[in-house]
Design a protein around this motif. Sequence first.
Motif, PDB file in Angstrom:
ATOM      1  N   GLU A   1      35.186  48.129  32.080  1.00  0.00           N
ATOM      2  CA  GLU A   1      35.232  49.534  32.491  1.00  0.00           C
ATOM      3  C   GLU A   1      34.377  49.766  33.736  1.00  0.00           C
ATOM      4  OE1 GLU A   1      36.737  53.363  32.219  1.00  0.00           O
ATOM      5  OE2 GLU A   1      37.334  51.533  31.198  1.00  0.00           O
TER       6      GLU A   1
ATOM      7  N   ARG B   1      36.284  48.573  36.727  1.00  0.00           N
ATOM      8  CA  ARG B   1      37.354  49.506  37.102  1.00  0.00           C
ATOM      9  C   ARG B   1      36.786  50.695  37.870  1.00  0.00           C
ATOM     10  NH1 ARG B   1      41.276  53.410  34.114  1.00  0.00           N
ATOM     11  NH2 ARG B   1      39.984  53.191  32.278  1.00  0.00           N
TER      12      ARG B   1
ATOM     13  N   HIS C   1      44.642  57.106  38.771  1.00  0.00           N
ATOM     14  CA  HIS C   1      45.425  55.867  38.758  1.00  0.00           C
ATOM     15  C   HIS C   1      45.956  55.634  37.351  1.00  0.00           C
ATOM     16  CE1 HIS C   1      41.332  54.732  37.517  1.00  0.00           C
ATOM     17  NE2 HIS C   1      41.911  53.777  36.809  1.00  0.00           N
TER      18      HIS C   1
ATOM     19  N   TYR D   1      46.519  52.887  34.404  1.00  0.00           N
ATOM     20  CA  TYR D   1      45.792  51.686  33.972  1.00  0.00           C
ATOM     21  C   TYR D   1      46.691  50.865  33.057  1.00  0.00           C
ATOM     22  CZ  TYR D   1      42.165  48.984  31.517  1.00  0.00           C
ATOM     23  OH  TYR D   1      41.407  47.981  30.970  1.00  0.00           O
TER      24      TYR D   1
ATOM     25  N   ASP E   1      46.696  48.720  30.463  1.00  0.00           N
ATOM     26  CA  ASP E   1      45.705  48.359  29.453  1.00  0.00           C
ATOM     27  C   ASP E   1      46.004  46.994  28.836  1.00  0.00           C
ATOM     28  OD1 ASP E   1      44.819  48.218  26.541  1.00  0.00           O
ATOM     29  OD2 ASP E   1      43.780  50.057  27.110  1.00  0.00           O
TER      30      ASP E   1
ATOM     31  N   TYR F   1      45.955  50.009  38.232  1.00  0.00           N
ATOM     32  CA  TYR F   1      44.864  49.046  38.052  1.00  0.00           C
ATOM     33  C   TYR F   1      45.137  48.205  36.811  1.00  0.00           C
ATOM     34  CZ  TYR F   1      40.148  47.180  37.417  1.00  0.00           C
ATOM     35  OH  TYR F   1      39.070  46.329  37.270  1.00  0.00           O
TER      36      TYR F   1
ATOM     37  N   SER G   1      39.761  41.921  38.675  1.00  0.00           N
ATOM     38  CA  SER G   1      39.874  43.379  38.778  1.00  0.00           C
ATOM     39  C   SER G   1      40.895  43.679  39.873  1.00  0.00           C
ATOM     40  CB  SER G   1      38.513  43.977  39.159  1.00  0.00           C
ATOM     41  OG  SER G   1      37.517  43.616  38.222  1.00  0.00           O
TER      42      SER G   1
END
Length: 199
Positions: free
Chosen positions: A118, A121, A130, A132, A134, A167, A195
Motif C-alpha cells: 500500500e 502504491r 486510479h 487498482y 487487486d 495500478y 509497482s
Amino acid sequence: MMTPSSLKLEPLTIEDNPALTDLFFAAFTDPELQHVFPNTPGVRKWVEDANAHDILNKPFQRYMKVIDTESKDAQGRPRIAAYAKWDLSMPEERGRRYPPWHEEMPGELCEAFFTKEEANRKRVMGATKHFYLDTVATHPDYQRRGAGSLLVKWGCDLADAEGVQAYVDASKDGAPLYAKFGFVDYSNPGEEIASMARK
C-alpha cells in the motif's frame, strides 16, 4: 482440446466463490505466498469468506472471470480458467483490503507485506484517481493462453473510457503481461514486487 475462442469473459457471481478459492490456491504456488496464505482448511475458508464479503458488499470491487466454454467443472458448470478483482474506488473509500488475519497465517508478516504494498502504491500514484488491479489468478492449466490478458484488458479499457490511470502490484514473472498493456515498473531497486502503473 481448448481453442482460443472457448475462453469467454464474464462477471463473476457469488455462486462462483468456492471455485475461486480452489483457483487461488492452484495459481499462487510461490513459496513466499504459500507462507502468507497457507493452504489449510481454515485459511481456505478465510479466503472464501473474504471474497464473499467483497462480492456482496463492495460494488466498487469488480470481479471478472474467464470461463472455458468447452470444459466443465465437477458441478457441470463451465470451468473457470482465471479471475480478476479490479478495485474502482478511491483508496480512502475502500477501507481495509483484508479482514483480520486468520490464526494460521503469519499475522505480523502479512501486515508488513501488505502495508508495504500500500505504501508503494501511494508513493507511485499519490492522490491520483486510479483503478487498482487487486488480484489476477490464472489456473496453471490455462497460463499463457490469453486468459490473464482478457482480464487485464477489461480493466484497462474501462480505465481508458473513464480517463483514469491504473495500478497493479506484480510479481516479476507477471510483469511482462502488464507491460504489454502499458504498465510501467516504478519499483525501487531491489524490490521483489513490481509497482506498476499505467499513466
